[in-house]
Scaffold this motif. Structure first.
Motif, PDB file in Angstrom:
ATOM      1  N   GLY A  11       0.826  -1.209   0.000  1.00 17.95           N
ATOM      2  CA  GLY A  11       0.000   0.000   0.000  1.00 17.95           C
ATOM      3  C   GLY A  11       0.858   1.255   0.000  1.00 17.95           C
TER       4      GLY A  11
ATOM      5  N   VAL B 281       0.116   6.640   4.492  1.00 16.17           N
ATOM      6  CA  VAL B 281       0.751   5.943   5.609  1.00 16.17           C
ATOM      7  C   VAL B 281       1.851   4.994   5.101  1.00 16.17           C
ATOM      8  CG1 VAL B 281       0.341   4.511   7.638  1.00 16.17           C
ATOM      9  CG2 VAL B 281      -1.360   6.219   6.961  1.00 16.17           C
TER      10      VAL B 281
ATOM     11  N   ASP C 242       1.595  -1.386  -4.890  1.00 20.10           N
ATOM     12  CA  ASP C 242       0.216  -0.866  -4.832  1.00 20.10           C
ATOM     13  C   ASP C 242      -0.536  -1.295  -6.090  1.00 20.10           C
ATOM     14  OD1 ASP C 242      -1.078   1.754  -3.030  1.00 20.10           O
ATOM     15  OD2 ASP C 242      -2.190   0.954  -4.756  1.00 20.10           O
ATOM     16  N   SER C 243      -1.820  -1.559  -5.925  1.00 19.14           N
ATOM     17  CA  SER C 243      -2.640  -1.948  -7.081  1.00 19.14           C
ATOM     18  C   SER C 243      -2.815  -0.782  -8.049  1.00 19.14           C
ATOM     19  CB  SER C 243      -4.002  -2.448  -6.613  1.00 19.14           C
ATOM     20  OG  SER C 243      -4.628  -1.449  -5.850  1.00 19.14           O
TER      21      SER C 243
ATOM     22  N   GLN D 225      -6.153   6.860  -0.865  1.00 22.16           N
ATOM     23  CA  GLN D 225      -7.399   7.654  -0.818  1.00 22.16           C
ATOM     24  C   GLN D 225      -7.140   9.121  -1.115  1.00 22.16           C
ATOM     25  OE1 GLN D 225      -9.854   6.782   2.776  1.00 22.16           O
ATOM     26  NE2 GLN D 225      -8.446   5.066   3.073  1.00 22.16           N
TER      27      GLN D 225
ATOM     28  N   TYR E 213      -9.903  12.395  -2.936  1.00 23.16           N
ATOM     29  CA  TYR E 213     -10.027  13.845  -2.698  1.00 23.16           C
ATOM     30  C   TYR E 213      -8.751  14.590  -3.086  1.00 23.16           C
ATOM     31  CZ  TYR E 213      -8.039  12.366   1.848  1.00 23.16           C
ATOM     32  OH  TYR E 213      -7.270  11.815   2.836  1.00 23.16           O
TER      33      TYR E 213
ATOM     34  N   ASP F  11      -5.929  19.120   8.763  1.00 20.85           N
ATOM     35  CA  ASP F  11      -5.476  18.624  10.067  1.00 20.85           C
ATOM     36  C   ASP F  11      -4.174  17.825   9.995  1.00 20.85           C
ATOM     37  OD1 ASP F  11      -6.665  16.529   8.741  1.00 20.85           O
ATOM     38  OD2 ASP F  11      -7.770  15.762  10.456  1.00 20.85           O
TER      39      ASP F  11
ATOM     40  N   VAL G  11      -1.438  -7.353  -4.366  1.00 24.04           N
ATOM     41  CA  VAL G  11      -0.917  -8.514  -3.636  1.00 24.04           C
ATOM     42  C   VAL G  11      -2.053  -9.511  -3.442  1.00 24.04           C
ATOM     43  CG1 VAL G  11       0.072  -9.317  -1.467  1.00 24.04           C
ATOM     44  CG2 VAL G  11       0.913  -7.210  -2.525  1.00 24.04           C
TER      45      VAL G  11
ATOM     46  N   ALA H 221      -2.578  -1.217   3.802  1.00 24.82           N
ATOM     47  CA  ALA H 221      -3.526  -1.450   2.707  1.00 24.82           C
ATOM     48  C   ALA H 221      -4.822  -0.650   2.811  1.00 24.82           C
ATOM     49  CB  ALA H 221      -3.836  -2.939   2.624  1.00 24.82           C
TER      50      ALA H 221
ATOM     51  N   GLY I  46      -8.476  -1.180   1.351  1.00 24.19           N
ATOM     52  CA  GLY I  46      -8.392  -2.243   0.343  1.00 24.19           C
ATOM     53  C   GLY I  46      -7.752  -1.734  -0.931  1.00 24.19           C
ATOM     54  N   ALA I  47      -7.511  -2.677  -1.837  1.00 22.57           N
ATOM     55  CA  ALA I  47      -6.862  -2.332  -3.113  1.00 22.57           C
ATOM     56  C   ALA I  47      -7.871  -1.611  -4.006  1.00 22.57           C
ATOM     57  CB  ALA I  47      -6.367  -3.591  -3.791  1.00 22.57           C
ATOM     58  N   PHE I  48      -7.451  -0.475  -4.550  1.00 21.87           N
ATOM     59  CA  PHE I  48      -8.349   0.242  -5.452  1.00 21.87           C
ATOM     60  C   PHE I  48      -8.392  -0.482  -6.795  1.00 21.87           C
ATOM     61  CE2 PHE I  48      -7.769   3.718  -2.452  1.00 21.87           C
ATOM     62  CZ  PHE I  48      -9.083   4.155  -2.354  1.00 21.87           C
TER      63      PHE I  48
ATOM     64  N   ASP J  90      -5.345   2.863   7.921  1.00 21.07           N
ATOM     65  CA  ASP J  90      -6.771   2.506   7.984  1.00 21.07           C
ATOM     66  C   ASP J  90      -7.043   1.007   8.055  1.00 21.07           C
ATOM     67  OD1 ASP J  90      -7.301   5.172   7.826  1.00 21.07           O
ATOM     68  OD2 ASP J  90      -8.604   5.059   6.057  1.00 21.07           O
TER      69      ASP J  90
ATOM     70  N   ILE K 207      -4.979  10.368   9.099  1.00 18.60           N
ATOM     71  CA  ILE K 207      -3.624  10.286   8.547  1.00 18.60           C
ATOM     72  C   ILE K 207      -2.596  10.459   9.666  1.00 18.60           C
ATOM     73  CG2 ILE K 207      -2.006  11.405   6.959  1.00 18.60           C
ATOM     74  CD1 ILE K 207      -4.586  12.164   5.282  1.00 18.60           C
TER      75      ILE K 207
HETATM   76  C1  FAD Z   1     -13.366  11.977   1.440  1.00 15.13           C
HETATM   77  C2  FAD Z   1     -12.319  11.727   2.485  1.00 15.13           C
HETATM   78  C3  FAD Z   1     -11.740  12.777   3.156  1.00 15.13           C
HETATM   79  C4  FAD Z   1     -10.776  12.554   4.143  1.00 15.13           C
HETATM   80  N1  FAD Z   1     -10.243  13.630   4.800  1.00 15.13           N
HETATM   81  C5  FAD Z   1      -9.306  13.417   5.761  1.00 15.13           C
HETATM   82  C6  FAD Z   1      -8.754  14.511   6.502  1.00 15.13           C
HETATM   83  O1  FAD Z   1      -9.129  15.666   6.288  1.00 15.13           O
HETATM   84  N2  FAD Z   1      -7.811  14.237   7.446  1.00 15.13           N
HETATM   85  C7  FAD Z   1      -7.395  12.951   7.727  1.00 15.13           C
HETATM   86  O2  FAD Z   1      -6.518  12.770   8.576  1.00 15.13           O
HETATM   87  N3  FAD Z   1      -7.928  11.902   7.062  1.00 15.13           N
HETATM   88  C8  FAD Z   1      -8.865  12.097   6.097  1.00 15.13           C
HETATM   89  N4  FAD Z   1      -9.422  11.020   5.432  1.00 15.13           N
HETATM   90  C9  FAD Z   1      -8.968   9.669   5.810  1.00 15.13           C
HETATM   91  C10 FAD Z   1      -7.598   9.371   5.158  1.00 15.13           C
HETATM   92  O3  FAD Z   1      -7.682   9.546   3.754  1.00 15.13           O
HETATM   93  C11 FAD Z   1      -7.166   7.960   5.479  1.00 15.13           C
HETATM   94  O4  FAD Z   1      -7.064   7.836   6.885  1.00 15.13           O
HETATM   95  C12 FAD Z   1      -5.814   7.652   4.839  1.00 15.13           C
HETATM   96  O5  FAD Z   1      -5.885   7.717   3.441  1.00 15.13           O
HETATM   97  C13 FAD Z   1      -5.344   6.262   5.242  1.00 15.13           C
HETATM   98  O6  FAD Z   1      -4.122   6.067   4.617  1.00 15.13           O
HETATM   99  P1  FAD Z   1      -3.576   4.598   4.330  1.00 15.13           P
HETATM  100  O7  FAD Z   1      -2.232   4.799   3.704  1.00 15.13           O
HETATM  101  O8  FAD Z   1      -3.712   3.783   5.558  1.00 15.13           O
HETATM  102  O9  FAD Z   1      -4.609   3.950   3.302  1.00 15.13           O
HETATM  103  P2  FAD Z   1      -5.092   4.363   1.830  1.00 15.13           P
HETATM  104  O10 FAD Z   1      -4.989   5.816   1.615  1.00 15.13           O
HETATM  105  O11 FAD Z   1      -6.419   3.713   1.665  1.00 15.13           O
HETATM  106  O12 FAD Z   1      -4.035   3.639   0.871  1.00 15.13           O
HETATM  107  C14 FAD Z   1      -3.973   2.239   0.838  1.00 15.13           C
HETATM  108  C15 FAD Z   1      -3.341   1.801  -0.474  1.00 15.13           C
HETATM  109  O13 FAD Z   1      -3.128   0.398  -0.400  1.00 15.13           O
HETATM  110  C16 FAD Z   1      -3.403  -0.169  -1.663  1.00 15.13           C
HETATM  111  N5  FAD Z   1      -3.722  -1.591  -1.475  1.00 15.13           N
HETATM  112  C17 FAD Z   1      -4.658  -2.122  -0.655  1.00 15.13           C
HETATM  113  N6  FAD Z   1      -4.645  -3.456  -0.727  1.00 15.13           N
HETATM  114  C18 FAD Z   1      -3.678  -3.781  -1.608  1.00 15.13           C
HETATM  115  C19 FAD Z   1      -3.204  -5.012  -2.140  1.00 15.13           C
HETATM  116  N7  FAD Z   1      -3.713  -6.197  -1.763  1.00 15.13           N
HETATM  117  N8  FAD Z   1      -2.209  -4.979  -3.069  1.00 15.13           N
HETATM  118  C20 FAD Z   1      -1.685  -3.782  -3.470  1.00 15.13           C
HETATM  119  N9  FAD Z   1      -2.124  -2.591  -3.019  1.00 15.13           N
HETATM  120  C21 FAD Z   1      -3.094  -2.594  -2.097  1.00 15.13           C
HETATM  121  C22 FAD Z   1      -4.579   0.650  -2.206  1.00 15.13           C
HETATM  122  O14 FAD Z   1      -4.677   0.579  -3.628  1.00 15.13           O
HETATM  123  C23 FAD Z   1      -4.220   2.059  -1.682  1.00 15.13           C
HETATM  124  O15 FAD Z   1      -3.505   2.807  -2.653  1.00 15.13           O
HETATM  125  C24 FAD Z   1     -10.370  11.232   4.457  1.00 15.13           C
HETATM  126  C25 FAD Z   1     -10.944  10.163   3.763  1.00 15.13           C
HETATM  127  C26 FAD Z   1     -11.917  10.390   2.791  1.00 15.13           C
HETATM  128  C27 FAD Z   1     -12.520   9.220   2.065  1.00 15.13           C
END
Ligand code: FAD
Length: 348
Positions: A13, A17, A36-37, A44, A49, A56, A89, A118, A121-123, A293, A304
């Motif tokens: 992912g 994060v 990443d997929s 996200q 967005y 924040d 993956v 992740a 989930g994978a987009f 997440d 985040i």
């Molecule tokens: C509309 C919206 C607004 C938001 N605004 C805020 C905000 O203002 N402040 C804040 O702190 N948070 C905000 N968030 C939440 C924030 O976006 C998430 O907490 C953050 O993106 C989590 O990051 P992450 O890296 O854990 O996961 P993600 O951003 O979901 O990234 C995970 C990645 O893993 C990849 N992946 C998953 N499974 C696999 C697999 N099996 N193989 C390969 N790749 C895989 C996916 O394709 C993806 O690219 C918001 C969310 C949304 C939906």
């Protein structure tokens, strides 16, 4: 099957994060690969967005989703994580000396530790609802990211109501010569578009010039002859079924996150999230960590900022695991010459 890529840590992912995880591992002098997929990093932040402001992130009073990802990519540069985009993956199996990890697209890794970043989930591209189109995936039904050369000389139908669908249809309509499709249609269930007015206007002008046909309705199934599609049955807004001659469908319905096979990899889960120890972010599988997440623990917030904290503690825990017997001490990036050397800065 490709030869396995050996790495100390594989991060699954490349959302905010996952990117910060690579930075924190770098500060521990640990290199990693990230998979990443999606074809690009961002998770996200870029997919859901990209142009909206976030307020924040500590020390960044306002930045868009895309800007945050650009900054994280700049920050991690000194540690040069190897990014593998477009790979989902599909399996993870513990072995005597680490983990065998494989992607559905054919990459294999041999990793000493794995970090699940992740997200939700994978987009993956959203598919057409009628199951009958499934057998044509990759042959006559294509998704975002497809090189449009495959549509040359074909009667092509783009399906979707977002900007990406309009842009795809315009891209096909505006080419001429041997690389051009012979006919381009755009289908969306309502004549309401999730796109900038200027783009919608460009599409309407293209339709008025006869370079593109507009169909308001939904596809219900392919018309097949000897297993090949030569048309699409669709229902218009009045509920009537019609036939549309068509050799190729370009599905542009956006992306949706899919947890996929992750739940079968043997780690404890609670409501589709990986249960972790909030001191180390270790999952129930020794050597596999989960941040952002995708994880859950008492008090978890899907923010985040929280993911950044989790990635920092996970990096300390991974360093202790990969270098047993060595003390993992806290050092400050402001004052540590060791960290300056790793970062390639002189600290002045
Ligand atoms: C509309 C919206 C607004 C938001 N605004 C805020 C905000 O203002 N402040 C804040 O702190 N948070 C905000 N968030 C939440 C924030 O976006 C998430 O907490 C953050 O993106 C989590 O990051 P992450 O890296 O854990 O996961 P993600 O951003 O979901 O990234 C995970 C990645 O893993 C990849 N992946 C998953 N499974 C696999 C697999 N099996 N193989 C390969 N790749 C895989 C996916 O394709 C993806 O690219 C918001 C969310 C949304 C939906």
């Amino acid at each position: 099957m490709s030869a396995p890529i050996a790495t100390d840590v594989l991060v699954i992912g490349a959302g905010p994060v996952g990117l910060f995880q690579a930075f924190q591992l770098g500060l521990q002098d640990i290199r990693c690969h990230i998979v990443d997929s999606l074809p690009h990093p961002g998770g996200q932040c870029t997919e859901l967005y990209g142009d909206k402001p976030i307020y924040d992130i500590p020390g960044l009073p306002r930045c868009t989703g895309k800007e945050l990802i650009e900054r994280l990519q700049t920050q991690v540069k000194p540690f040069a994580p190897v990014f593998h985009g477009g790979h989902s993956v599909s399996s993870l199996a513990p072995q005597a000396d680490g983990f065998a990890v494989a992607t559905a697209q054919g990459l294999n890794f041999q990793a000493r530790s794995v970090v699940m970043a992740a997200g939700v989930g994978a987009f993956e591209p959203r598919r057409l609802a009628p199951e009958a189109f499934k057998a044509l995936h990759g042959q006559q039904v294509f998704f975002a990211g497809q090189d449009p050369v495959v549509f040359a000389g074909l009667r092509c139908l783009v399906v979707g109501g977002e900007a990406s669908a309009i842009e795809a249809a315009l891209q096909l309509s505006e080419v001429s010569g041997p690389g051009a499709p012979t006919r381009v249609g755009l289908m969306h269930r309502r004549d309401v578009w999730d796109a900038e007015p200027a783009l919608v206007e460009r599409m309407r002008q293209c339709v008025a010039r006869g370079q593109m046909q507009l169909h308001i309705g939904q596809p219900v199934g392919p018309q097949l002859h000897d297993g090949r599609m030569h048309g699409v049955d669709w229902v218009n807004s009045a509920g009537e079924t019609q036939a549309l001659p068509c050799d190729a469908v370009w599905v542009q319905l956006g992306l949706s996150p899919q947890l996929g096979t992750l739940a079968q990899w043997g780690m404890d889960m609670q409501r589709k999230q990986l249960a972790v120890d909030s001191a180390t972010f270790a999952t129930s599988m020794d050597g596999v960590y989960a941040v952002g997440d995708i994880n859950t623990y008492p008090g978890k917030q899907k923010l985040i900022l929280c993911g950044f904290h989790e990635a920092t503690l996970a990096a300390f825990a991974i360093a202790a695991r990969l270098r047993p017997g060595e003390r993992t001490t806290l050092q400050y990036t402001t004052t540590s010459t060791h960290l300056h050397r790793l970062l390639g800065v002189d600290g002045r």
